[in-house]
Scaffold this motif. Sequence first.
Motif, PDB file in Angstrom:
ATOM      1  N   HIS A  35       0.826  -1.209   0.000  1.00 57.87           N
ATOM      2  CA  HIS A  35       0.000   0.000   0.000  1.00 57.87           C
ATOM      3  C   HIS A  35       0.859   1.258   0.000  1.00 57.87           C
ATOM      4  CE1 HIS A  35      -3.491  -2.381   0.390  1.00 57.87           C
ATOM      5  NE2 HIS A  35      -3.198  -2.849   1.593  1.00 57.87           N
ATOM      6  N   ASN A  36       0.198   2.380  -0.209  1.00 58.91           N
ATOM      7  CA  ASN A  36       0.883   3.670  -0.150  1.00 58.91           C
ATOM      8  C   ASN A  36       1.542   3.825   1.219  1.00 58.91           C
ATOM      9  OD1 ASN A  36      -1.936   5.057  -1.878  1.00 58.91           O
ATOM     10  ND2 ASN A  36       0.039   4.560  -2.752  1.00 58.91           N
ATOM     11  N   GLY A  37       2.752   4.357   1.191  1.00 63.69           N
ATOM     12  CA  GLY A  37       3.448   4.608   2.462  1.00 63.69           C
ATOM     13  C   GLY A  37       4.059   3.376   3.104  1.00 63.69           C
ATOM     14  N   ALA A  38       4.050   2.245   2.399  1.00 59.75           N
ATOM     15  CA  ALA A  38       4.534   0.991   2.990  1.00 59.75           C
ATOM     16  C   ALA A  38       6.057   0.959   3.142  1.00 59.75           C
ATOM     17  CB  ALA A  38       4.076  -0.184   2.128  1.00 59.75           C
ATOM     18  N   GLY A  39       6.763   1.603   2.204  1.00 61.94           N
ATOM     19  CA  GLY A  39       8.229   1.585   2.244  1.00 61.94           C
ATOM     20  C   GLY A  39       8.851   1.050   0.958  1.00 61.94           C
ATOM     21  N   LYS A  40       8.068   0.950  -0.111  1.00 62.66           N
ATOM     22  CA  LYS A  40       8.570   0.394  -1.381  1.00 62.66           C
ATOM     23  C   LYS A  40       9.628   1.293  -2.010  1.00 62.66           C
ATOM     24  CE  LYS A  40       4.454   0.622  -3.215  1.00 62.66           C
ATOM     25  NZ  LYS A  40       3.673   1.236  -2.119  1.00 62.66           N
ATOM     26  N   THR A  41       9.295   2.577  -2.132  1.00 64.28           N
ATOM     27  CA  THR A  41      10.245   3.506  -2.751  1.00 64.28           C
ATOM     28  C   THR A  41      11.511   3.623  -1.886  1.00 64.28           C
ATOM     29  OG1 THR A  41       8.410   4.691  -3.768  1.00 64.28           O
ATOM     30  CG2 THR A  41      10.506   5.845  -3.691  1.00 64.28           C
ATOM     31  N   ASN A  42      11.339   3.457  -0.580  1.00 64.04           N
ATOM     32  CA  ASN A  42      12.506   3.506   0.312  1.00 64.04           C
ATOM     33  C   ASN A  42      13.545   2.446  -0.075  1.00 64.04           C
ATOM     34  OD1 ASN A  42      11.253   5.558   1.663  1.00 64.04           O
ATOM     35  ND2 ASN A  42      10.561   4.311   3.398  1.00 64.04           N
ATOM     36  N   VAL A  43      13.074   1.285  -0.524  1.00 64.50           N
ATOM     37  CA  VAL A  43      14.014   0.234  -0.950  1.00 64.50           C
ATOM     38  C   VAL A  43      14.787   0.703  -2.188  1.00 64.50           C
ATOM     39  CG1 VAL A  43      14.230  -2.134  -1.810  1.00 64.50           C
ATOM     40  CG2 VAL A  43      12.588  -1.619   0.025  1.00 64.50           C
ATOM     41  N   PHE A  62      17.522  10.369  -4.461  1.00 62.35           N
ATOM     42  CA  PHE A  62      16.814  11.032  -5.559  1.00 62.35           C
ATOM     43  C   PHE A  62      15.630  11.823  -5.008  1.00 62.35           C
ATOM     44  CE2 PHE A  62      15.310   6.601  -5.426  1.00 62.35           C
ATOM     45  CZ  PHE A  62      13.935   6.765  -5.272  1.00 62.35           C
ATOM     46  N   ARG A  63      15.451  11.759  -3.667  1.00 68.12           N
ATOM     47  CA  ARG A  63      14.298  12.447  -3.098  1.00 68.12           C
ATOM     48  C   ARG A  63      14.653  13.683  -2.303  1.00 68.12           C
ATOM     49  NH1 ARG A  63       9.728   8.213  -1.431  1.00 68.12           N
ATOM     50  NH2 ARG A  63      11.223   7.218  -0.065  1.00 68.12           N
ATOM     51  N   SER A  64      15.858  13.711  -1.738  1.00 68.06           N
ATOM     52  CA  SER A  64      16.196  14.927  -1.003  1.00 68.06           C
ATOM     53  C   SER A  64      17.666  15.237  -1.205  1.00 68.06           C
ATOM     54  CB  SER A  64      15.877  14.770   0.484  1.00 68.06           C
ATOM     55  OG  SER A  64      16.798  13.900   1.091  1.00 68.06           O
ATOM     56  N   GLY A  87      20.260  13.546   5.624  1.00 73.79           N
ATOM     57  CA  GLY A  87      19.734  13.358   6.980  1.00 73.79           C
ATOM     58  C   GLY A  87      18.379  12.641   7.026  1.00 73.79           C
ATOM     59  N   PRO A  88      17.416  13.039   6.190  1.00 74.61           N
ATOM     60  CA  PRO A  88      16.092  12.418   6.233  1.00 74.61           C
ATOM     61  C   PRO A  88      16.100  10.905   5.953  1.00 74.61           C
ATOM     62  CG  PRO A  88      16.014  14.458   4.972  1.00 74.61           C
ATOM     63  CD  PRO A  88      17.461  14.191   5.267  1.00 74.61           C
ATOM     64  N   LEU A  89      17.204  10.392   5.432  1.00 75.20           N
ATOM     65  CA  LEU A  89      17.262   8.950   5.148  1.00 75.20           C
ATOM     66  C   LEU A  89      17.439   8.122   6.421  1.00 75.20           C
ATOM     67  CD1 LEU A  89      17.658  10.226   2.363  1.00 75.20           C
ATOM     68  CD2 LEU A  89      19.304   8.453   1.842  1.00 75.20           C
ATOM     69  N   VAL A  90      17.936   8.785   7.445  1.00 73.81           N
ATOM     70  CA  VAL A  90      18.124   8.087   8.720  1.00 73.81           C
ATOM     71  C   VAL A  90      16.775   8.008   9.430  1.00 73.81           C
ATOM     72  CG1 VAL A  90      19.370   8.087  10.926  1.00 73.81           C
ATOM     73  CG2 VAL A  90      20.460   9.028   8.869  1.00 73.81           C
ATOM     74  N   ARG A  91      16.445   6.802   9.896  1.00 76.49           N
ATOM     75  CA  ARG A  91      15.152   6.585  10.539  1.00 76.49           C
ATOM     76  C   ARG A  91      14.945   7.547  11.714  1.00 76.49           C
ATOM     77  NH1 ARG A  91      11.247   2.411  11.799  1.00 76.49           N
ATOM     78  NH2 ARG A  91      11.501   1.968  14.013  1.00 76.49           N
ATOM     79  N   HIS A  92      13.704   8.037  11.835  1.00 71.99           N
ATOM     80  CA  HIS A  92      13.388   8.951  12.937  1.00 71.99           C
ATOM     81  C   HIS A  92      13.855   8.358  14.264  1.00 71.99           C
ATOM     82  CE1 HIS A  92      11.127  11.271  10.167  1.00 71.99           C
ATOM     83  NE2 HIS A  92      10.073  10.489  10.106  1.00 71.99           N
ATOM     84  N   GLY A  93      14.434   9.188  15.085  1.00 71.89           N
ATOM     85  CA  GLY A  93      14.834   8.727  16.422  1.00 71.89           C
ATOM     86  C   GLY A  93      16.180   8.012  16.435  1.00 71.89           C
TER      87      GLY A  93
HETATM   88  N1  LIG Z   1      13.430   9.116   8.224  1.00 65.59           N
HETATM   89  C1  LIG Z   1      12.323   8.379   8.326  1.00 65.59           C
HETATM   90  N2  LIG Z   1      12.085   7.616   9.429  1.00 65.59           N
HETATM   91  C2  LIG Z   1      10.977   6.869   9.528  1.00 65.59           C
HETATM   92  N3  LIG Z   1      10.041   6.786   8.581  1.00 65.59           N
HETATM   93  C3  LIG Z   1      10.226   7.497   7.466  1.00 65.59           C
HETATM   94  C4  LIG Z   1      11.364   8.338   7.274  1.00 65.59           C
HETATM   95  N4  LIG Z   1      11.273   8.926   6.062  1.00 65.59           N
HETATM   96  C5  LIG Z   1      10.114   8.498   5.539  1.00 65.59           C
HETATM   97  N5  LIG Z   1       9.478   7.644   6.358  1.00 65.59           N
HETATM   98  C6  LIG Z   1       8.211   6.936   6.149  1.00 65.59           C
HETATM   99  O1  LIG Z   1       8.355   6.072   5.045  1.00 65.59           O
HETATM  100  C7  LIG Z   1       7.087   5.918   4.429  1.00 65.59           C
HETATM  101  C8  LIG Z   1       7.159   6.180   2.951  1.00 65.59           C
HETATM  102  O2  LIG Z   1       7.787   5.138   2.359  1.00 65.59           O
HETATM  103  P1  LIG Z   1       7.818   5.036   0.772  1.00 65.59           P
HETATM  104  O3  LIG Z   1       7.954   6.368   0.158  1.00 65.59           O
HETATM  105  O4  LIG Z   1       8.806   4.005   0.468  1.00 65.59           O
HETATM  106  O5  LIG Z   1       6.341   4.503   0.516  1.00 65.59           O
HETATM  107  P2  LIG Z   1       5.811   3.722  -0.759  1.00 65.59           P
HETATM  108  O6  LIG Z   1       5.556   2.307  -0.333  1.00 65.59           O
HETATM  109  O7  LIG Z   1       6.680   3.942  -1.904  1.00 65.59           O
HETATM  110  O8  LIG Z   1       4.402   4.421  -0.935  1.00 65.59           O
HETATM  111  P3  LIG Z   1       3.655   4.962  -2.273  1.00 65.59           P
HETATM  112  O9  LIG Z   1       2.926   3.784  -2.832  1.00 65.59           O
HETATM  113  O10 LIG Z   1       2.700   5.959  -1.703  1.00 65.59           O
HETATM  114  O11 LIG Z   1       4.656   5.550  -3.177  1.00 65.59           O
HETATM  115  C9  LIG Z   1       6.154   6.917   5.034  1.00 65.59           C
HETATM  116  O12 LIG Z   1       5.292   6.235   5.924  1.00 65.59           O
HETATM  117  C10 LIG Z   1       7.082   7.858   5.766  1.00 65.59           C
HETATM  118  O13 LIG Z   1       6.490   8.408   6.890  1.00 65.59           O
END
Ligand SMILES: Nc1ncnc2c1ncn2[C@@H]1O[C@H](COP(=O)(O)OP(=O)(O)OP(=O)(O)O)[C@@H](O)[C@H]1O
Length: 398
Positions: free
Chosen positions: A31-39, A52-54, A58-64
Amino acid sequence: MRLEHLSASEFRNLERVEIDFSPRFTILHGHNGAGKTNVLEALYLISTVRSFRSAELGPLVRHGQTQTRVEVTGRISGLGVTSTLCVTLERGTRSTRRAASADGKLVRSGAAFYGRLPAILFTPEDLNVLRGSPGGRRRFLDRVLFARDRAHIGDIQTYEKLLRSRNHVLRGADQARGTRDRDAMLEAYELRLSETGARIWTRRDQLVEELRGAVTEGFAQIHGKAPQADITYSSHVQGFLREQGRTEDAERATADVSARAQVLHRALQDRRGLDLMRGTTSLGPHRDDFEMTLNGQSAAKYASQGQSRALVLAFKIAELQTSRAALGRAPVLLLDDVSSELDPTRTGQLFQALAREVEQCVLTTTSPRFIPLPDELERSYLAVAGGVITTSGATLSG
Ligand SMILES: Nc1ncnc2c1ncn2[C@@H]1O[C@H](COP(=O)(O)OP(=O)(O)OP(=O)(O)O)[C@@H](O)[C@H]1O
Ligand SMILES: [Mg+2]
């Protein structure tokens, strides 16, 4: 390099993931926001040591958390040996420190690390490139060149710095100096701008020329034979010379890099008076653009959404083919969420073309049913939910 495995910890919402890749297509779905693009972003970080996003890392490091670590293992094409590439980011109060290592050895220079995992990225933002700003299109071309030629990055940075310096003098920020001093400074900047600018102009122009045939072909494969697609580079300086009736100069300019540098130099000198009035450099490759056309008509003005998407995808396929020829191996294709907006027939044709042209591809989608891969193609499906990745038994009907 053929990707085999990714380990990431504390990367965005991925607390700790271990992923095995298919030698051909790996489909990340969720689903949206799952973390796919993060991979994909983690893989891109290994490829370029950037996001490619920022602009900031810094924002790449997990919150906290203060540190993230991404490690990729792959097989080096041709040699058959395994190599491990690792990037760590440490978020400090002011900046984020990055460190890259290959097979356990620290690699200090970005240039020496860059390109060990050649990758081509395609994101939904790329789809708007034709209707977007000329600046967006220049960055789109430059990103292709960055992946091929490290010198291009340096030239772009130098050019931008020179441009700022010339503009600074043009705006009279150094009013203490006399006119003679000012002109000498402008002359020095113009000379260097024209040398660096000529290299940038030449690389971009050659790239477009190199991709042209493959763009036409790629578009025909995805969309169909008609209308015919084409791409051309438009040099702002050449346009200026033609406007002035200096067609011979305009034609001569494309002979080689030094001809381009000469033409650029003269044009900058000619424009100096006007630029002084405007306080900005009105001419040069920082104003260049490219245009894609369908049957000779501007795609930005006339193409449908689906056609624009197919054009940009055709560009990416062309990039992949020519990179493979240039590098001697196919880069990994990172495809973020591509198929919405193409009709089912075109989506099918797109994936057939990709299956033919691409060796290895990692792609994301909200549902595997948007990804109609040919039956015989080797692939694996990974389900992503809340930053956790599991092997899934998804199929086309999933
Ligand atoms: N630094 C961070 N620490 C923790 N969570 C983060 C951080 N940066 C982004 N996120 C979370 O990562 C999630 C977004 O992940 P991503 O962009 O990979 O989603 P996606 O699966 O590609 O979704 P979509 O289908 O909407 O493109 C969001 O829930 C966002 O809050
Ligand atoms: Mg996404």
